[in-house]
Design a protein around this motif. Structure first.
Motif, short mmCIF file in Angstrom:
data_model
loop_
_atom_site.label_atom_id
_atom_site.label_comp_id
_atom_site.label_asym_id
_atom_site.label_seq_id
_atom_site.Cartn_x
_atom_site.Cartn_y
_atom_site.Cartn_z
N ALA A 72 -1.64 6.98 -6.23
CA ALA A 72 -2.62 7.57 -5.31
C ALA A 72 -3.89 7.99 -6.04
O ALA A 72 -4.99 7.87 -5.50
CB ALA A 72 -2.00 8.75 -4.58
N ASP A 73 -3.75 8.49 -7.27
CA ASP A 73 -4.93 8.90 -8.03
C ASP A 73 -5.90 7.73 -8.20
O ASP A 73 -7.11 7.90 -8.10
CB ASP A 73 -4.51 9.43 -9.42
CG ASP A 73 -4.53 10.95 -9.44
OD1 ASP A 73 -5.59 11.53 -9.10
OD2 ASP A 73 -3.48 11.55 -9.76
N ASP A 110 0.83 -1.21 0.00
CA ASP A 110 0.00 0.00 0.00
C ASP A 110 0.86 1.26 0.00
O ASP A 110 0.48 2.29 -0.55
CB ASP A 110 -0.95 0.01 1.20
CG ASP A 110 -2.00 -1.08 1.12
OD1 ASP A 110 -2.18 -1.63 0.01
OD2 ASP A 110 -2.62 -1.40 2.14
N VAL A 161 -6.20 5.16 -6.22
CA VAL A 161 -6.81 4.85 -4.92
C VAL A 161 -7.95 5.83 -4.62
O VAL A 161 -9.06 5.43 -4.26
CB VAL A 161 -5.75 4.87 -3.80
CG1 VAL A 161 -6.41 4.59 -2.44
CG2 VAL A 161 -4.65 3.86 -4.08
N PHE A 162 -7.67 7.12 -4.80
CA PHE A 162 -8.70 8.13 -4.53
C PHE A 162 -9.88 7.96 -5.49
O PHE A 162 -11.04 8.15 -5.13
CB PHE A 162 -8.12 9.55 -4.66
CG PHE A 162 -7.18 9.90 -3.54
CD1 PHE A 162 -7.46 9.54 -2.22
CD2 PHE A 162 -5.99 10.61 -3.79
CE1 PHE A 162 -6.60 9.87 -1.19
CE2 PHE A 162 -5.12 10.94 -2.76
CZ PHE A 162 -5.42 10.56 -1.46
N LEU A 187 -0.01 13.26 -0.58
CA LEU A 187 -1.39 12.81 -0.82
C LEU A 187 -2.36 13.99 -0.80
O LEU A 187 -3.30 14.07 -1.59
CB LEU A 187 -1.81 11.76 0.23
CG LEU A 187 -1.16 10.38 0.08
CD1 LEU A 187 -1.48 9.49 1.27
CD2 LEU A 187 -1.62 9.70 -1.21
N LEU A 191 3.93 10.47 3.75
CA LEU A 191 3.09 10.44 2.55
C LEU A 191 1.92 11.43 2.64
O LEU A 191 1.24 11.68 1.65
CB LEU A 191 2.52 9.03 2.33
CG LEU A 191 3.51 7.96 1.85
CD1 LEU A 191 2.84 6.59 1.86
CD2 LEU A 191 4.00 8.30 0.44
N VAL A 247 -6.69 -0.40 0.46
CA VAL A 247 -6.13 0.47 -0.58
C VAL A 247 -6.14 -0.22 -1.95
O VAL A 247 -6.60 0.33 -2.95
CB VAL A 247 -4.67 0.84 -0.21
CG1 VAL A 247 -3.98 1.58 -1.34
CG2 VAL A 247 -4.63 1.66 1.07
N LEU A 267 0.20 4.11 -2.66
CA LEU A 267 -0.07 5.50 -2.23
C LEU A 267 1.02 6.45 -2.72
O LEU A 267 0.80 7.65 -2.83
CB LEU A 267 -0.20 5.56 -0.71
CG LEU A 267 -1.42 4.84 -0.14
CD1 LEU A 267 -1.31 4.68 1.36
CD2 LEU A 267 -2.70 5.58 -0.50
N THR A 268 2.20 5.92 -3.01
CA THR A 268 3.28 6.76 -3.51
C THR A 268 3.12 7.01 -5.01
O THR A 268 3.26 8.13 -5.48
CB THR A 268 4.65 6.09 -3.26
OG1 THR A 268 4.74 5.74 -1.88
CG2 THR A 268 5.81 7.02 -3.61
N LEU A 277 -4.54 6.72 7.08
CA LEU A 277 -3.14 6.48 6.73
C LEU A 277 -2.39 6.08 7.99
O LEU A 277 -2.44 6.79 9.00
CB LEU A 277 -2.55 7.76 6.15
CG LEU A 277 -1.11 7.74 5.67
CD1 LEU A 277 -0.95 6.81 4.47
CD2 LEU A 277 -0.65 9.16 5.29
#
Lengths: 621, 229
Positions: A283-284, A275, A286-287, A317, A313, A394, A279-280, A306
């Motif tokens: 992230a787009d 994850d 995931v969102f 983010l 991060l 995630v 997230l690194t 988080l």
């Protein structure tokens, strides 16, 4: 009544080149800083964990008078605030330290030399592990795995992640601490975190532009999009493998005024770091998956939990969230779709593995101790603030984007019959190429071992300490819900490793992370830890091994949540598969006295500073 | 509507837990953190039963028509004995010198389940007593973290005098004052929280041996047949 001066002055963080006296700020100044933090969080009691985190960052610790100001201004009982602070590892701080160092306490990093490096650091700083130096400058201790097993030994300094520690880096860090150099001014390369992506499949190879999947989902409409998720047979990637479609459907159909989407980014299972990479770099995605979930269940608010260890991060983010708002992908009437409103907040954890359990995570989001709730009711009907809430991993949310774009049938055709799609594995330990590997479900342990460059492998711990320890005769097994389910950890141990020590380290982990709510887990995890230490010290007998099995059966049947149910898995697995590692520690298979005369004197030796032969007792005498 | 408890038919009203239905029918399921005046808490796990083959805490599992619940089986009582032993060794319990002896639910449940020894090594935690309050004494050594005082103070007294802090084996009871002293809270000896403790943590001062040993509730009848206080 406490008098508090209201102020919105920026937080004062001690700058360099000040003497110790200048750092000794009065309770009055603490109250000012506290008030500023509270105002920034709109005096919202559900943000208590965030408030306490920011206060640790600003003040360096959480003294009683600060907790008292927080309690008064949030209109909470003092004991409630103190109880929350006392629960979380990164908040439980009665003593001030300007530099707080936490070494990642994971068996993989022990193998990389973290214990020796931590001892070296303590020696150079003249301090004992776990204690604050006399001058309030520094504390050095351990934290549970911080998600850097592919580039350890790693540590946290005032919440910031430092990777690839070496003796040279320890020496340089000690110099920086002694010189009082602010952490912000430390060499940038110390904070570098590599992604180490080694194998890509549909997820890591995707070519979706931000907004594309959401557009596709909107074009399908909420009900049809949910239908695609069901068709795709998407299952939760946090380990349990519950059907994502069914979860969303239950949340969508539950009675409630508001609904919530929670992204579980509390990646605390030791050895898991997939994850972190999502997230690194993704992230787009995931969102966007959270937004699609919001569309499907009818939620207007999303919360990303988080893990505290990934504090570094948070700002990146937040920038991505801001960019998505600017692009009309978050906010009101998203992508011109009238009435589709959705926005996302980031909530930072504070060091508690149990918060990965979804109801404990919700408690934490509400500003409480991370104690798992009584279930049922489940979060889909009674979640965040008692509203219907879907909590998803995630990776699960990222997968939802692929399904929105390509459809459920396409997705269901990948993987195995009961495990559709691909899985990210976090590979660490004894192998040439640790990092992230994405495979369709069904890949064998042997295939993964070959790909990561592992040789002479003795065992693989799949899915972390709460998962399964796999021996060589099982390397043909498949990573899939039908066979070896996994939250994503894949820790490799070669034949030079002592599997007893691996299990002992996991026993310590669970004792440290038990939330303390229920009797079997609170006391059981400590009893297991003590038994493993007793075996390690050579004072165990086969009676103790029977005791371990008994405790396992009790915790499995009576514990309140999954932490307690699975806490003995690594011990029982290694007992069943690597019995000689235990038996060579038994002086007698029948009976061995537990009492160690010489050990009983160890405190007296420490107090008198003696360690000469005269300060020791022979056990036979 | 009925379900089976150790083979015996127990009537229940939809919404009742196994524990509530069993109590209404005069059947005893061992428990420590459950109390009929309060919402279920589910932390002690003494009431663990096997409902249709699945383990669960009787105080939190809803009764279902026709379900079969195992309660006082050798397997379950054995687990309960181990849980009791865990509670005994994690604190400091010296029954012979405890004012609560004979009225203590931990002790009475241990007698009921024939716990003959603490079995595990004692943890011997360091838990100083708080004698600051003029009328009440807090002896944290005996705390079993049932949170009945937390719930009574919050839900009945509207005071929030008690809370839980720490984590894991260091989980402990705290009081609502930055000084950590009960005297600096709003606690009164008339509070519901002052009389709810199932063990000997919250004691009234100057009331020692008002009822002589031998005449106390569980001296007269085992906890399985005694009325809940």
């Amino acid at each position: 009544m406490l008098m508090v001066r209201h102020s919105i002055a920026p937080l004062r963080v001690p700058s360099d080149n000040k003497t110790k006296r200048e750092y000794t700020v009065s309770a009055r100044e603490h109250a000012e800083v506290t008030t500023a933090v509270l105002e920034r969080h709109h005096r919202d009691p559900t943000r208590l964990v965030q408030i306490l985190r920011d206060l640790v960052q600003a003040i360096g610790y959480l003294p009683g008078h600060v907790l008292a100001v927080v309690a008064v201004q949030l209109k909470l009982p003092y004991a409630r605030v103190a109880g929350v602070a006392g629960f979380y590892h990164f908040l439980d701080l009665g003593q001030k330290a300007r530099y707080r160092v936490h070494w990642s306490d994971n068996v993989i990093e022990h193998m990389q030399g973290s214990i020796e490096l931590c001892e070296e650091m303590c020696r150079r700083l003249w301090i004992e592990p776990g204690r604050v130096s006399e001058d309030g400058l520094v504390s050095v201790g351990y934290a549970s795995c911080i998600g850097m097993g592919d580039q350890g030994p790693a540590l946290l300094v005032n919440g910031r992640t430092v990777t690839k520690m070496t003796r040279e880096r320890v020496a340089a860090m000690v110099d920086a601490i002694r010189a009082g150099t602010a952490v912000e001014a430390w060499p940038e390369e110390w904070f570098a975190v590599d992604d180490n992506i080694r194998r890509r499949d549909i997820l890591l190879n995707h070519s979706l532009k931000p907004g594309a999947a959401l557009r596709a989902a909107l074009a399908r409409g909420p009900a049809a999009m949910l239908g695609e998720i069901l068709t795709a047979k998407l299952r939760g990637r946090g380990g349990a493998g519950f059907s994502t479609g069914q979860k969303w459907q239950a949340c969508r159909e539950a009675q409630g005024e508001a609904r919530y989407v929670v992204c579980n980014a509390d990646e605390g299972e030791p050895g898991t770091f997939k994850d972190r990479v999502l997230l690194t770099r993704y992230a787009d995605l995931v969102f966007e998956g959270m937004s699609i979930a919001g569309l499907c269940v009818g939620a207007e608010r999303g919360l990303l939990y988080l893990r505290g260890e990934y504090q570094y991060l948070r700002e990146p983010l937040k920038s991505i969230l801001a960019a998505r708002r600017a692009a009309g992908l978050l906010g009101r009437d998203i992508l011109g779709s009238k009435g589709f409103n959705f926005d996302i907040d980031i909530h930072l954890g504070a060091g508690a593995y149990v918060c990965g359990e979804e109801s404990a995570l919700i408690e934490s989001l509400e500003g409480k101790r991370g104690t798992p709730r009584i279930r049922p009711p489940f979060p889909v009907t009674h979640g965040y603030l008692d509203h219907p809430t879907t909590v998803n991993n995630v990776e699960t949310l990222a997968c939802a984007c692929l399904i929105a774009e390509n459809g459920g049938d396409w997705y269901a055709a990948i993987g195995t019959p009961k495990s559709a799609g691909t899985k990210l594995m976090s590979v660490s330990g004894d192998c040439a190429r640790p990092g992230i590997y994405e495979y369709p479900f069904g890949v064998t342990v042997a295939q993964l071992l070959a790909d990561c460059g592992a040789s002479d492998t003795q065992a693989v711990q799949v899915s972390g300490p709460s998962g399964v320890c796999v021996a060589p005769d099982e390397f043909g097994r498949h990573l899939a819900f039908e066979d070896l389910p996994s939250a994503g950890a894949f820790m490799v141990f070669d034949d030079g490793r002592d599997m007893f020590q691996v299990a002992r380290s996991f026993a310590h982990f669970f004792a440290h992370e038990s939330c303390g709510f229920c009797t079997p887990c609170r006391v059981g995890t400590s009893l297991v830890k003590n038994l493993m230490d007793k075996l390690n010290a050579g004072h165990g007998s086969s009676h103790d091994i029977n005791e371990l099995f008994k405790l396992h059966r009790l915790m499995q049947s009576a514990a309140h949540c999954g932490l307690g149910h699975t806490a003995c898995n690594p011990v029982v697995d290694t007992l069943n598969k690597f019995r000689p590692a235990y038996e060579r520690r038994l002086h007698s298979l029948e009976f061995e006295p537990a009492f160690d005369l010489d050990y009983a004197l160890s405190q007296a030796r420490q107090m008198t500073g003696r360690d000469d032969p005269g300060a020791h007792l022979g056990n036979e005498s | 509507m009925t379900f089976l408890l150790d083979g015996e038919e127990i009537p229940f009203i939809p919404g009742q837990t196994i524990m509530e239905a069993a109590r209404a029918a005069g059947r005893y399921i061992p428990h420590l953190c459950w109390h009929h005046e309060f919402r279920p808490h589910g932390s002690c796990k003494l009431c663990t039963v096997k409902a249709d083959g699945r383990f669960g805490a009787a105080c939190t599992v809803a009764a279902r028509e026709g379900m079969s619940v195992e309660n006082r089986t050798a397997e379950l009582d054995d687990k309960r004995r181990t849980l009791l032993q865990m509670l005994f060794v994690e604190g400091n319990h010296f029954c012979p010198s405890c004012e609560k002896s004979g009225g203590c639910k931990l002790q009475a449940t241990a007698y009921e389940l024939k716990m003959m020894s603490p079995h595990f090594d004692h943890f011997f935690p360091d838990r100083p007593v708080d004698a600051s309050h003029p009328e009440l004494l807090l002896d944290f050594n005996r705390c079993i973290l049932c949170e009945l005082c937390v719930r009574a103070s919050r839900d009945v007294d509207n005071k929030n005098v008690f809370a839980i802090s720490g984590r894991g084996i260091n989980t402990h009871l705290i009081v609502n004052s930055p000084t950590g002293r009960l005297a600096d809270t709003t606690m009164s000896s008339k509070d519901r929280a002052a009389s709810i403790c199932p063990v000997g943590v919250i004691l009234h001062k100057r009331r020692g041996f008002a009822v002589p040993i031998g005449d106390r509730s569980y001296d007269k009848a085992p906890i399985s047949s005694a009325e809940e206080s």
